[in-house]
Write a protein that holds these residues in place. Structure first.
Motif, PDB file in Angstrom:
ATOM      1  N   THR A  20       0.817  -1.212   0.000  1.00 37.88           N
ATOM      2  CA  THR A  20       0.000   0.000   0.000  1.00 37.88           C
ATOM      3  C   THR A  20       0.854   1.267   0.000  1.00 37.88           C
ATOM      4  OG1 THR A  20      -0.201  -0.026   2.414  1.00 37.88           O
ATOM      5  CG2 THR A  20      -1.923  -1.155   1.142  1.00 37.88           C
ATOM      6  N   ARG A  21       2.148   1.146   0.282  1.00 39.36           N
ATOM      7  CA  ARG A  21       3.049   2.310   0.253  1.00 39.36           C
ATOM      8  C   ARG A  21       3.329   2.777  -1.163  1.00 39.36           C
ATOM      9  NH1 ARG A  21       8.445   0.907   3.295  1.00 39.36           N
ATOM     10  NH2 ARG A  21       8.761   0.230   1.184  1.00 39.36           N
ATOM     11  N   PHE A  22       3.123   1.922  -2.128  1.00 39.79           N
ATOM     12  CA  PHE A  22       3.482   2.232  -3.507  1.00 39.79           C
ATOM     13  C   PHE A  22       2.268   2.732  -4.272  1.00 39.79           C
ATOM     14  CE2 PHE A  22       6.247  -1.117  -1.940  1.00 39.79           C
ATOM     15  CZ  PHE A  22       7.475  -0.515  -2.109  1.00 39.79           C
ATOM     16  N   ASN A  23       2.496   3.713  -5.136  1.00 43.98           N
ATOM     17  CA  ASN A  23       1.416   4.307  -5.917  1.00 43.98           C
ATOM     18  C   ASN A  23       1.600   3.947  -7.384  1.00 43.98           C
ATOM     19  OD1 ASN A  23      -0.715   5.814  -6.791  1.00 43.98           O
ATOM     20  ND2 ASN A  23       0.369   7.758  -6.694  1.00 43.98           N
ATOM     21  N   VAL A  24       1.165   2.756  -7.760  1.00 46.34           N
ATOM     22  CA  VAL A  24       1.300   2.315  -9.141  1.00 46.34           C
ATOM     23  C   VAL A  24       0.254   3.001 -10.012  1.00 46.34           C
ATOM     24  CG1 VAL A  24       1.207   0.330 -10.665  1.00 46.34           C
ATOM     25  CG2 VAL A  24       2.351   0.151  -8.473  1.00 46.34           C
ATOM     26  N   GLY A  25      -0.958   3.151  -9.526  1.00 52.83           N
ATOM     27  CA  GLY A  25      -2.013   3.855 -10.246  1.00 52.83           C
ATOM     28  C   GLY A  25      -2.420   3.190 -11.547  1.00 52.83           C
ATOM     29  N   LEU A  74      -1.280  -6.138 -17.981  1.00 51.22           N
ATOM     30  CA  LEU A  74      -1.428  -5.296 -16.795  1.00 51.22           C
ATOM     31  C   LEU A  74      -0.713  -5.895 -15.592  1.00 51.22           C
ATOM     32  CD1 LEU A  74      -5.043  -3.858 -16.715  1.00 51.22           C
ATOM     33  CD2 LEU A  74      -2.904  -2.614 -16.626  1.00 51.22           C
ATOM     34  N   ARG A  75      -0.833  -7.183 -15.431  1.00 52.37           N
ATOM     35  CA  ARG A  75      -0.128  -7.818 -14.303  1.00 52.37           C
ATOM     36  C   ARG A  75       1.377  -7.596 -14.417  1.00 52.37           C
ATOM     37  NH1 ARG A  75      -2.980 -11.812 -11.139  1.00 52.37           N
ATOM     38  NH2 ARG A  75      -0.973 -12.737 -10.614  1.00 52.37           N
ATOM     39  N   ILE A  76       1.909  -7.787 -15.610  1.00 50.47           N
ATOM     40  CA  ILE A  76       3.347  -7.620 -15.826  1.00 50.47           C
ATOM     41  C   ILE A  76       3.755  -6.163 -15.645  1.00 50.47           C
ATOM     42  CG2 ILE A  76       5.176  -7.765 -17.564  1.00 50.47           C
ATOM     43  CD1 ILE A  76       3.585 -10.220 -18.686  1.00 50.47           C
ATOM     44  N   ALA A  77       3.002  -5.241 -16.241  1.00 53.05           N
ATOM     45  CA  ALA A  77       3.353  -3.823 -16.184  1.00 53.05           C
ATOM     46  C   ALA A  77       3.235  -3.263 -14.764  1.00 53.05           C
ATOM     47  CB  ALA A  77       2.469  -3.029 -17.140  1.00 53.05           C
ATOM     48  N   LYS A  78       2.166  -3.634 -14.056  1.00 46.34           N
ATOM     49  CA  LYS A  78       2.005  -3.134 -12.687  1.00 46.34           C
ATOM     50  C   LYS A  78       3.079  -3.698 -11.767  1.00 46.34           C
ATOM     51  CE  LYS A  78      -2.126  -2.186 -11.056  1.00 46.34           C
ATOM     52  NZ  LYS A  78      -3.528  -2.265 -10.629  1.00 46.34           N
ATOM     53  N   ALA A  79       3.411  -4.963 -11.931  1.00 44.70           N
ATOM     54  CA  ALA A  79       4.470  -5.553 -11.113  1.00 44.70           C
ATOM     55  C   ALA A  79       5.812  -4.899 -11.411  1.00 44.70           C
ATOM     56  CB  ALA A  79       4.548  -7.052 -11.356  1.00 44.70           C
ATOM     57  N   ALA A  80       6.094  -4.647 -12.681  1.00 48.81           N
ATOM     58  CA  ALA A  80       7.364  -4.002 -13.046  1.00 48.81           C
ATOM     59  C   ALA A  80       7.447  -2.591 -12.476  1.00 48.81           C
ATOM     60  CB  ALA A  80       7.522  -3.972 -14.565  1.00 48.81           C
ATOM     61  N   ILE A  83       8.094  -2.816  -8.725  1.00 49.38           N
ATOM     62  CA  ILE A  83       9.498  -3.171  -8.496  1.00 49.38           C
ATOM     63  C   ILE A  83      10.400  -1.970  -8.719  1.00 49.38           C
ATOM     64  CG2 ILE A  83      11.409  -4.560  -9.410  1.00 49.38           C
ATOM     65  CD1 ILE A  83       9.269  -6.769  -9.928  1.00 49.38           C
ATOM     66  N   ALA A  84      10.126  -1.198  -9.763  1.00 48.57           N
ATOM     67  CA  ALA A  84      10.929  -0.002 -10.036  1.00 48.57           C
ATOM     68  C   ALA A  84      10.791   1.024  -8.914  1.00 48.57           C
ATOM     69  CB  ALA A  84      10.524   0.615 -11.370  1.00 48.57           C
ATOM     70  N   GLU A  85       9.573   1.208  -8.403  1.00 48.74           N
ATOM     71  CA  GLU A  85       9.372   2.136  -7.287  1.00 48.74           C
ATOM     72  C   GLU A  85      10.119   1.645  -6.039  1.00 48.74           C
ATOM     73  OE1 GLU A  85       5.337   3.107  -6.402  1.00 48.74           O
ATOM     74  OE2 GLU A  85       4.958   3.910  -8.401  1.00 48.74           O
ATOM     75  N   TYR A  86      10.090   0.367  -5.777  1.00 50.41           N
ATOM     76  CA  TYR A  86      10.773  -0.185  -4.609  1.00 50.41           C
ATOM     77  C   TYR A  86      12.288  -0.011  -4.728  1.00 50.41           C
ATOM     78  CZ  TYR A  86      12.491  -3.584  -1.215  1.00 50.41           C
ATOM     79  OH  TYR A  86      13.150  -4.169  -0.182  1.00 50.41           O
ATOM     80  N   ARG A  87      12.836  -0.357  -5.880  1.00 52.28           N
ATOM     81  CA  ARG A  87      14.289  -0.255  -6.072  1.00 52.28           C
ATOM     82  C   ARG A  87      14.790   1.185  -6.013  1.00 52.28           C
ATOM     83  NH1 ARG A  87      15.446  -4.657 -10.824  1.00 52.28           N
ATOM     84  NH2 ARG A  87      15.285  -6.468  -9.477  1.00 52.28           N
ATOM     85  N   ASN A  88      13.995   2.121  -6.526  1.00 47.71           N
ATOM     86  CA  ASN A  88      14.406   3.528  -6.567  1.00 47.71           C
ATOM     87  C   ASN A  88      13.931   4.315  -5.361  1.00 47.71           C
ATOM     88  OD1 ASN A  88      15.729   3.338  -9.106  1.00 47.71           O
ATOM     89  ND2 ASN A  88      13.720   3.312 -10.085  1.00 47.71           N
ATOM     90  N   LYS A  89      13.310   3.632  -4.394  1.00 57.18           N
ATOM     91  CA  LYS A  89      12.794   4.267  -3.183  1.00 57.18           C
ATOM     92  C   LYS A  89      11.904   5.463  -3.526  1.00 57.18           C
ATOM     93  CE  LYS A  89      16.675   2.800  -0.394  1.00 57.18           C
ATOM     94  NZ  LYS A  89      17.787   2.411  -1.229  1.00 57.18           N
TER      95      LYS A  89
END
Length: 104
Positions: A20-25, A74-80, A83-89
């Motif tokens: 829930t910390r991540f805003n994939v939107g 969508l599953r692939i794009a949202k997961a990617a 992951i990018a948000e997590y790695r880049n904080k």
């Protein structure tokens, strides 16, 4: 990672990471729909010019293919993106992101 077809779970079942910390939107949905739509329209036009099948063949072929391609993409794009948000904080503008292993 997912709780539904394209809905994220609240936390990772393995490590407890709070999703829930991540805003994939809906950003991935817009780009994915446009890209898949362009590819499938091109293929449908090619099929029409090459073989001229009846209209029901187009419906039988392209509607399920479009739905499956968008949902899988969508599953692939949202997961990617997560992951990018997590790695880049990544975080909201103007806030200091918490370290990945810190609770908010």
């Amino acid at each position: 990672m997912f709780d539904g077809i394209v809905q994220f779970a609240d936390k990772c079942r393995a490590c407890g990471l709070d999703y829930t910390r991540f805003n994939v939107g809906d950003g991935p949905a817009a780009f994915l729909t446009l890209i898949i739509g362009a590819v499938l329209v091109g293929l449908a036009l090619w099929l029409e010019v090459a073989m001229a099948p009846p209209f029901w063949v187009h419906m039988l072929l392209w509607i399920p293919l479009t739905v499956l391609a968008v949902l899988a993409g969508l599953r692939i794009a949202k997961a990617a993106l997560l992951i990018a948000e997590y790695r880049n904080k990544a975080g909201e503008a103007g806030t200091v992101p918490a370290a990945p292993d810190e609770a908010p």
